[in-house]
Every structure is written in C-alpha cells, then in structure tokens.
Design a protein around this motif. Structure first.
Motif: not given
Length: 115
Positions: A1-15
């Motif tokens: 999970m931690r390894a993908t958190l950066s990508l997922c947070v950026l995606k969450a901000l994409d909206g």
C-alpha cells in the motif's frame, strides 16, 4: 500500500481541489484501508514542495477552515509518469505470475533437488 500511496493520492487530486480528510476517506472507500494523517499530510507537503500541488485555505461552513489541495500542471505530468511506471511494473509482475506453475512436469520435492 505504501509503495502506491503517492500515485493514488495524485489520482485522488485529479478530480479537482479537495482536502486531506476527503482524500483519506476516498482511499478508504476504495479499499486502501485507513490512511493516517501522519502519513498523508507529509506526503501532501512534499507534493507542494515539488510543485505538484498548490494549497489554499478555505473557510468552513460554520466550522474551521480547511486546507484544499489542487494538482498543478507539473502534478498532472507526474501523475501521468507514475501511472506509466505502474502499468509497466504491474505488467511485469502479471507476466511473471502468469508463467509460474505452467510447467507440465511436477518437480519431485522428495529429493529437494538432489539426484
């Protein structure tokens, strides 16, 4: 999970602009588990220092204000780059996992590889 958190947070901000609690709640709803503030907010601070997000305070509705985060154009480029890296990595893992156990021979484990 931690390894993908950066990508997922950026995606969450994409909206669009949002605040930390909403990001954490959204990730939890998507099955990522609880993302604690002690993990999320330092990440957002690093994003801001890198120029990937901007932050602004907005007054709350009858409560305290919230710090909203928005992706910058550099943040959108970073999201695209991280998505591409993730796609390559996950494809490599999928190919590797897909080749495991396809052998028509069953190894004799009783000898542990000894003749």
């Amino acid at each position: 999970m931690r390894a993908t958190l950066s990508l997922c947070v950026l995606k969450a901000l994409d909206g669009g602009a949002t605040y930390g609690y909403a990001i954490a709640s959204g990730l939890e709803e998507q099955g990522f588990g609880t993302v604690k503030g002690g993990t999320l907010y330092p990440l957002l601070t690093r994003f801001e220092a890198a120029g990937w997000v901007t932050a602004s305070w907005q007054a709350g509705d009858g409560g305290p204000g919230r710090k909203y985060f928005s992706l910058t154009s550099a943040g959108r480029r970073e999201l695209a780059e991280q998505r591409e890296l993730w796609a390559r990595f996950s494809g490599t893992v999928d190919r590797f996992l897909g080749t495991q156990g396809r052998s028509t021979e069953t190894p004799d484990r009783s000898t542990h590889g000894n003749p």
